[in-house]
Design an enzyme around this catalytic site. Structure first.
Site, PDB file in Angstrom:
ATOM      1  N   TRP A   1       0.876  -1.175   0.000  1.00 15.81           N
ATOM      2  CA  TRP A   1       0.000   0.000   0.000  1.00 15.81           C
ATOM      3  C   TRP A   1       0.910   1.219   0.000  1.00 15.81           C
ATOM      4  O   TRP A   1       1.788   1.353   0.856  1.00 15.81           O
ATOM      5  CB  TRP A   1      -0.924   0.022   1.217  1.00 15.81           C
ATOM      6  CG  TRP A   1      -1.573   1.357   1.343  1.00 15.81           C
ATOM      7  CD1 TRP A   1      -2.475   1.898   0.472  1.00 15.81           C
ATOM      8  CD2 TRP A   1      -1.311   2.364   2.332  1.00 15.81           C
ATOM      9  NE1 TRP A   1      -2.807   3.172   0.875  1.00 15.81           N
ATOM     10  CE2 TRP A   1      -2.103   3.473   2.007  1.00 15.81           C
ATOM     11  CE3 TRP A   1      -0.485   2.421   3.454  1.00 15.81           C
ATOM     12  CZ2 TRP A   1      -2.097   4.645   2.771  1.00 15.81           C
ATOM     13  CZ3 TRP A   1      -0.482   3.586   4.214  1.00 15.81           C
ATOM     14  CH2 TRP A   1      -1.287   4.667   3.869  1.00 15.81           C
TER      15      TRP A   1
ATOM     16  N   GLU B 149      -2.755  -2.651  -2.859  1.00 14.11           N
ATOM     17  CA  GLU B 149      -3.950  -2.069  -2.219  1.00 14.11           C
ATOM     18  C   GLU B 149      -4.183  -0.625  -2.641  1.00 14.11           C
ATOM     19  O   GLU B 149      -3.318   0.231  -2.498  1.00 14.11           O
ATOM     20  CB  GLU B 149      -3.766  -2.129  -0.690  1.00 14.11           C
ATOM     21  CG  GLU B 149      -4.909  -1.489   0.077  1.00 14.11           C
ATOM     22  CD  GLU B 149      -4.715  -1.556   1.595  1.00 14.11           C
ATOM     23  OE1 GLU B 149      -3.604  -1.948   2.038  1.00 14.11           O
ATOM     24  OE2 GLU B 149      -5.653  -1.206   2.324  1.00 14.11           O
TER      25      GLU B 149
ATOM     26  N   LYS C 194      -6.516   3.103  -2.659  1.00 12.51           N
ATOM     27  CA  LYS C 194      -7.227   3.934  -1.682  1.00 12.51           C
ATOM     28  C   LYS C 194      -7.860   5.115  -2.409  1.00 12.51           C
ATOM     29  O   LYS C 194      -7.324   5.595  -3.403  1.00 12.51           O
ATOM     30  CB  LYS C 194      -6.244   4.429  -0.618  1.00 12.51           C
ATOM     31  CG  LYS C 194      -6.928   4.998   0.613  1.00 12.51           C
ATOM     32  CD  LYS C 194      -5.928   5.207   1.749  1.00 12.51           C
ATOM     33  CE  LYS C 194      -6.630   5.736   2.988  1.00 12.51           C
ATOM     34  NZ  LYS C 194      -5.757   5.816   4.144  1.00 12.51           N
TER      35      LYS C 194
ATOM     36  N   ASP D 245      -9.749  -2.945   0.415  1.00 11.54           N
ATOM     37  CA  ASP D 245      -9.965  -2.508   1.793  1.00 11.54           C
ATOM     38  C   ASP D 245     -11.353  -1.883   1.845  1.00 11.54           C
ATOM     39  O   ASP D 245     -11.642  -0.950   1.088  1.00 11.54           O
ATOM     40  CB  ASP D 245      -8.873  -1.498   2.189  1.00 11.54           C
ATOM     41  CG  ASP D 245      -8.977  -1.053   3.638  1.00 11.54           C
ATOM     42  OD1 ASP D 245     -10.078  -0.702   4.078  1.00 11.54           O
ATOM     43  OD2 ASP D 245      -7.942  -1.033   4.332  1.00 11.54           O
TER      44      ASP D 245
ATOM     45  N   HIS E 297     -11.834   1.925   1.780  1.00 11.94           N
ATOM     46  CA  HIS E 297     -11.116   2.723   0.784  1.00 11.94           C
ATOM     47  C   HIS E 297     -11.935   3.115  -0.438  1.00 11.94           C
ATOM     48  O   HIS E 297     -11.381   3.371  -1.503  1.00 11.94           O
ATOM     49  CB  HIS E 297      -9.859   1.983   0.328  1.00 11.94           C
ATOM     50  CG  HIS E 297      -8.792   1.969   1.369  1.00 11.94           C
ATOM     51  ND1 HIS E 297      -7.499   1.584   1.114  1.00 11.94           N
ATOM     52  CD2 HIS E 297      -8.815   2.310   2.674  1.00 11.94           C
ATOM     53  CE1 HIS E 297      -6.784   1.669   2.215  1.00 11.94           C
ATOM     54  NE2 HIS E 297      -7.569   2.097   3.177  1.00 11.94           N
TER      55      HIS E 297
ATOM     56  N   HIS F 166      -9.079  -6.438   3.159  1.00  9.42           N
ATOM     57  CA  HIS F 166      -8.801  -5.709   4.397  1.00  9.42           C
ATOM     58  C   HIS F 166     -10.163  -5.300   4.934  1.00  9.42           C
ATOM     59  O   HIS F 166     -10.748  -4.322   4.484  1.00  9.42           O
ATOM     60  CB  HIS F 166      -7.969  -4.454   4.125  1.00  9.42           C
ATOM     61  CG  HIS F 166      -6.499  -4.701   4.189  1.00  9.42           C
ATOM     62  ND1 HIS F 166      -5.565  -3.692   4.184  1.00  9.42           N
ATOM     63  CD2 HIS F 166      -5.793  -5.858   4.287  1.00  9.42           C
ATOM     64  CE1 HIS F 166      -4.347  -4.220   4.268  1.00  9.42           C
ATOM     65  NE2 HIS F 166      -4.455  -5.522   4.323  1.00  9.42           N
TER      66      HIS F 166
ATOM     67  N   ASP G 149     -12.803   8.597   8.379  1.00  8.20           N
ATOM     68  CA  ASP G 149     -11.900   7.536   8.818  1.00  8.20           C
ATOM     69  C   ASP G 149     -12.252   6.218   8.138  1.00  8.20           C
ATOM     70  O   ASP G 149     -13.420   5.865   8.017  1.00  8.20           O
ATOM     71  CB  ASP G 149     -12.003   7.373  10.338  1.00  8.20           C
ATOM     72  CG  ASP G 149     -11.113   6.244  10.825  1.00  8.20           C
ATOM     73  OD1 ASP G 149      -9.959   6.184  10.372  1.00  8.20           O
ATOM     74  OD2 ASP G 149     -11.565   5.399  11.615  1.00  8.20           O
TER      75      ASP G 149
ATOM     76  N   ASP H  78     -10.909   3.315   9.259  1.00  9.85           N
ATOM     77  CA  ASP H  78     -10.301   2.285  10.109  1.00  9.85           C
ATOM     78  C   ASP H  78     -10.930   2.097  11.487  1.00  9.85           C
ATOM     79  O   ASP H  78     -10.224   1.889  12.457  1.00  9.85           O
ATOM     80  CB  ASP H  78      -8.807   2.595  10.277  1.00  9.85           C
ATOM     81  CG  ASP H  78      -8.066   2.472   8.957  1.00  9.85           C
ATOM     82  OD1 ASP H  78      -7.949   1.346   8.475  1.00  9.85           O
ATOM     83  OD2 ASP H  78      -7.642   3.501   8.406  1.00  9.85           O
TER      84      ASP H  78
ATOM     85  N   ASP I  33      -8.177  -4.735   9.009  1.00  8.23           N
ATOM     86  CA  ASP I  33      -7.364  -3.518   9.016  1.00  8.23           C
ATOM     87  C   ASP I  33      -8.114  -2.387   9.700  1.00  8.23           C
ATOM     88  O   ASP I  33      -9.011  -1.790   9.116  1.00  8.23           O
ATOM     89  CB  ASP I  33      -6.997  -3.124   7.573  1.00  8.23           C
ATOM     90  CG  ASP I  33      -6.029  -1.957   7.557  1.00  8.23           C
ATOM     91  OD1 ASP I  33      -5.508  -1.591   8.624  1.00  8.23           O
ATOM     92  OD2 ASP I  33      -5.789  -1.395   6.466  1.00  8.23           O
TER      93      ASP I  33
HETATM   94  C1  RNT Z   1      -4.065   2.424   4.714  1.00  8.59           C
HETATM   95  C2  RNT Z   1      -4.195   1.014   4.303  1.00  8.59           C
HETATM   96  C3  RNT Z   1      -3.143   0.098   4.802  1.00  8.59           C
HETATM   97  C4  RNT Z   1      -2.735   0.414   6.226  1.00  8.59           C
HETATM   98  C5  RNT Z   1      -1.753  -0.533   6.817  1.00  8.59           C
HETATM   99  C6  RNT Z   1      -1.077   0.048   8.009  1.00  8.59           C
HETATM  100  O1  RNT Z   1      -5.148   3.175   4.417  1.00  8.59           O
HETATM  101  O2  RNT Z   1      -5.451   0.538   4.645  1.00  8.59           O
HETATM  102  O3  RNT Z   1      -3.508  -1.208   4.650  1.00  8.59           O
HETATM  103  O4  RNT Z   1      -3.835   0.481   7.069  1.00  8.59           O
HETATM  104  O5  RNT Z   1      -0.910  -0.986   5.855  1.00  8.59           O
HETATM  105 ZN    ZN Z   2      -5.858  -1.571   4.354  1.00 12.95          ZN
END
Ligand code: RNT
Ligand code: ZN
Length: 425
Positions: free
Chosen positions: A192, A233, A235, A266, A269, A293, A301, A303, A333
């Site tokens: 990423w 990955e 985003k 993810d 994302h 993820h 956010d 996460d 994640d």
């Molecule tokens: C970041 C990505 C990535 C990170 C990690 C720490 O937006 O999701 O995967 O969260 O690699």
């Molecule tokens: Zn991620």
């Protein structure tokens, strides 16, 4: 009646209900047992790592909250992970980042920059994982470093900076391959790259061309897929890269298809109303595999700790229905420092396991038949009825037979661990 007898009886009664709809709960449980979740180590220490640099977290990542008990070194992180695994049914994996290298050696702490990392710096992790029958996955770290301060790494205009990060990528593949070789289960090394612009870029093409060049250099050496898999990955945006991310979804979809790499999706994302569920069957025919993820986006956010939401349930359903579990790697994640971090892991991982259980208890054949026959009334009605079947009795039984606490009982163990260990840090 003892707790055990109660759980067993409830399971028997639940099994009958599932049998009525043509589902064997025991078969569902044996499939659930084979789904390993790759647990992201960075939830335990707020993505700090052990490099000992006084570098702030960057790359558009932010961890908020100051709950006590953050893991400050490798021993603490491993101890926290062990606690988590003792509360999760099944066998799982640990997902490491390059910043979790152990470069101290016997002579004390020694700084090793990221382009010079070697498998030896992860030997401690590999030993630890081997003893506990855990698989390992890996990630190069393209953030929180002086050479990433201006927001660009592999797509940087400066050849020297790019070269440094290319070497980091190469080093990480060597490390991942060694993890996979020693542990006998392929390591997924996920790239990423946070590169992007806060404000409107004029040249959108240049950074993407440079990223392609850098990635091609990193991946030049073929690695045996039996021990190592490359993953990429995308985003949508990060803090400080709101207007443009070099590695967008379309970019990596194209790259992963062209170079036959694993695509990482993810769930945090994408646009807020866009989920990754529908992407699975669209992408799977074109790439060798997918890495998930699983995360939870809340406003800006991406996460928050994962919960048993409709989004996660439908994702698990799609993974199970796809029949391609062997090509879909399941990872978590998120990072939340506002609650007990061990609890965060347990809540997220158990939520994902419950979502898979729900999916495995689905009468998919019957639902497909209704769909084929155009009976969309029946399809919707049964999907709704499915939600209130006694799946939680099956879950409790799964916990019981795996020797982990059922229901809410795990929380008492985390609270005890907090009092004994975390609050003493
Ligand atoms: C970041 C990505 C990535 C990170 C990690 C720490 O937006 O999701 O995967 O969260 O690699
Ligand atoms: Zn991620």
């Amino acid at each position: 009646m003892s707790n055990t007898t109660m759980i067993e009886r409830a399971f028997e009664a639940a099994s009958l209900r599932f049998r009525e709809i043509g589902v064997d709960a025991k078969v569902a449980l044996s499939k659930l047992e084979s789904i390993s979740i790759s647990l992201h180590c960075w939830q335990g220490d707020d993505v700090r790592g052990f490099e000992g640099l006084d570098e702030e977290l960057s790359g558009g990542l932010a961890v908020t909250g100051n709950h006590p008990g953050r893991a400050r070194n490798v021993d603490e992180l491993r101890s926290d992970l062990e606690k988590v695994f003792s509360l999760l049914p099944g066998q799982h994996r640990v997902n490491l980042h390059a910043i979790y290298a152990e470069t101290g050696g016997e002579t004390g702490s020694r700084f090793v920059d990221r382009d010079e990392l070697e498998p030896a710096h992860f030997a401690g992790w590999v030993d630890w994982a081997g003893q506990r029958q855990l698989g390992l996955d890996f990630n190069p770290s393209y953030f929180a470093h002086e050479k990433a301060r201006d927001g660009f790494t592999l797509s940087h205009e400066d050849e020297g900076v790019r070269g440094f990060w290319v070497e980091h990528g190469r080093a990480c593949r060597r490390i991942g391959a060694e993890m996979g070789r020693v542990l006998g289960t392929p390591c997924v090394t996920n790239f990423w790259i946070p590169d992007g612009h806060k404000d409107l870029p004029v040249d959108r093409r240049g950074p993407r061309e440079r990223l392609t060049e850098s990635l091609d250099l990193i991946f030049a050496r073929n690695l045996d897929p039996a021990i190592h898999l490359d993953s990429l990955e995308s985003k949508l945006f990060g803090i400080g890269s709101e207007s443009y991310v070099v590695g967008s979804h379309e970019y990596y979809l194209g790259y992963a298809m062209a170079r036959q790499k694993i695509l990482c999706l993810d769930s945090g994302h994408f646009h807020p109303t866009e989920t990754i569920t529908d992407k699975i069957s669209a992408v799977l025919p074109w790439v060798p595999g997918l890495l998930l993820h699983i995360s939870r986006g809340v406003r800006w956010d991406s996460d928050h700790v994962v919960i048993l939401s409709d989004e996660v349930t439908s994702l698990a359903q799609e993974v199970v229905r796809s029949g391609a579990l062997d090509r879909i790697h399941v990872g978590l994640d998120f990072f939340d420092a506002s609650i007990n971090r061990v609890a965060g892991w347990v809540i997220g991982a158990r939520a994902v396991q419950k979502a898979f259980l729900l999916a495995l208890l689905e009468p998919t054949k019957e639902l497909c038949r209704l769909e084929r026959e155009g009976d969309f009334t029946g399809r919707l009605a049964l999907l709704e009825e499915q939600k209130s079947l006694p799946w939680s009795a099956v879950w409790d039984f799964f916990c019981l037979t795996n020797n982990v606490p059922h229901g809410r009982q795990w929380l008492a163990e985390v609270r005890d661990y907090e009092a004994r260990v975390l609050l003493k840090r």
